[in-house]
Design an enzyme around this catalytic site. Structure first.
Site, PDB file in Angstrom:
ATOM      1  N   GLN A  98       0.900  -1.153  -0.062  1.00 37.79           N
ATOM      2  CA  GLN A  98       0.004  -0.031   0.203  1.00 37.79           C
ATOM      3  C   GLN A  98       0.941   1.214   0.034  1.00 37.79           C
ATOM      4  O   GLN A  98       1.662   1.466   0.774  1.00 37.79           O
ATOM      5  CB  GLN A  98      -0.891   0.156   1.192  1.00 37.79           C
ATOM      6  N   TYR A 177      -6.065  11.355   4.098  1.00 40.56           N
ATOM      7  CA  TYR A 177      -4.608  11.455   3.683  1.00 40.56           C
ATOM      8  C   TYR A 177      -4.608  12.163   2.548  1.00 40.56           C
ATOM      9  O   TYR A 177      -5.414  12.782   2.107  1.00 40.56           O
ATOM     10  CB  TYR A 177      -3.807  10.329   3.743  1.00 40.56           C
ATOM     11  N   GLY A 316      -9.065  -6.055   9.389  1.00 41.22           N
ATOM     12  CA  GLY A 316      -8.170  -5.240   9.785  1.00 41.22           C
ATOM     13  C   GLY A 316      -7.544  -6.104  11.111  1.00 41.22           C
ATOM     14  O   GLY A 316      -6.923  -7.095  11.537  1.00 41.22           O
ATOM     15  N   ARG A 317      -8.142  -5.354  12.368  1.00 39.11           N
ATOM     16  CA  ARG A 317      -7.779  -5.874  13.648  1.00 39.11           C
ATOM     17  C   ARG A 317      -7.834  -7.354  14.104  1.00 39.11           C
ATOM     18  O   ARG A 317      -6.730  -7.795  14.704  1.00 39.11           O
ATOM     19  CB  ARG A 317      -8.311  -5.028  14.590  1.00 39.11           C
TER      20      ARG A 317
END
Length: 362
Positions: A98, A177, A316-317
């Site tokens: 990424q 971002y 994810g987590r």
């Protein structure tokens, strides 16, 4: 309808299941953004994911302000990354890098200069730095003559990712971002061809993806968007036409897949009441659509696939404490829990010390 455990073609990448590992910042590189040996074990342990999307990885010093995050702009970084994809491949996995430019979400003490963004704005709150948390600073707008240089930074990082052995790349255009700062109207106040209208605000995202795809191939290029709700101070007054237009442009490029981070009102992080836009995006984006945010069970992920709104789900987590997450989800085994205090710490604790299911049972 396909199962979460069925294979899927993601551009040039054949994924054996639809359980992707979402990008997770973990802070285990060194101060020069060079990956460390411990990262090889971490990613290899998670090779059973249908596809690993690496932690966000800086395309330049200007764009990387997270302490101990890795980069892909120097030869030393490329060489240090090489064992990671090689080991993941040897374990039967697939992994893409990424690509990250944080824009205004950085501090000058880390990047060595004033942050850049779409406009002269600042994020509320504090930035993570090597000296602890410090107040975010006002960014300067990127000038028109700097855009070609930015595109080349993305191109170089893409070339370096492929040289390091990654199977492709993902452009990080989410979570407030840099590219998200250009997309959304509470951060972009430009009056040139990169601001104002929806067409103008998606221009930089499209140009970055086109440039990346010219290096990696569209079939090895993907992108992450966060279309609904505020994210690190970045938001839009009318997100649906914006992100539908963005998705249509990405469809025209022919990217491998589109990942959407879509928190809801019950989300653990970034909760929002703004309706999810994946159904509208699904109408204009014909490639594989991957959904993300707070998926922790087979039932929830399978329901998204059954509704036809998702082709795969990125977790994810749950991957932090469950390196063999696909096996645990398939068997219905309970999931282990991670501790936030070790998410960004420097050592092996909370990083490579979570046992696989068989080891834990023994």
């Amino acid at each position: 309808m396909p199962s979460l455990f069925d294979p899927i073609q993601l551009g040039a990448i054949q994924s054996p299941n639809r359980i992707l590992m979402a990008p997770l910042t973990r802070g285990r590189a060194d101060k020069q953004a060079v990956p460390t040996d411990i990262m090889v074990d971490y990613y290899t342990q998670r090779a059973s994911a249908g596809l690993i999307i690496s932690e966000a990885t800086g395309i330049s010093r200007e764009g990387l302000g997270w302490p101990f995050a890795p980069g892909l702009w120097t030869d030393a970084q490329v060489e240090a990354w090489k064992p990671v994809p090689a080991s993941v491949h040897a374990a039967g996995g697939r992994i893409i890098a990424q690509l990250w430019h944080m824009g205004r979400q950085v501090h000058s003490s880390v990047i060595g200069g004033q942050p850049v963004s779409s406009s002269a704005t600042a994020t509320a709150g504090e930035a993570h730095t090597y000296e602890g948390k410090q107040a975010f600073e006002t960014a300067r707008p990127l000038t028109l003559d700097e855009i070609p240089r930015l595109l080349e930074d993305y191109a170089l990082a893409t070339k370096n990712a492929l040289a390091a052995g990654f199977d492709g790349v993902q452009v990080h255009s989410a979570n407030g971002y840099l590219l998200d700062q250009f997309l959304r109207d509470n951060a972009n106040f430009r009056d040139d061809r990169y601001g104002g209208s929806v067409e103008n605000r998606i221009r930089l995202m499209r140009e970055v993806v086109e440039r990346v795809a010219s290096v990696a191939g569209a079939d090895r290029t993907s992108i992450r968007l966060s279309p609904n709700g505020e994210s690190q101070g970045v938001n839009d007054s009318n997100p649906q036409p914006l992100f539908v237009a963005a998705a249509k442009a990405l469809d025209e490029i022919g990217i491998a897949f589109l990942e959407l981070r879509e928190p809801g009102p019950e989300g653990t992080f970034g909760r929002t009441d703004v309706p999810k836009l994946s159904p509208a995006i699904r109408q204009v984006f014909n490639g594989p659509l991957v959904l993300n945010s707070d998926y922790t069970t087979v039932d929830a992920a399978q329901a998204a696939i059954d509704r036809g709104v998702a082709d795969a789900v990125s977790f994810g987590r749950p991957f932090i404490a469950n390196p063999d997450l696909p096996a645990r989800l398939r068997s219905g085994a309970p999931l282990a829990e991670s501790e936030m205090r070790t998410w960004y710490s420097r050592g092996p604790e909370g990083y490579i010390d979570f046992p696989a299911l068989e080891t834990a049972a023994a």
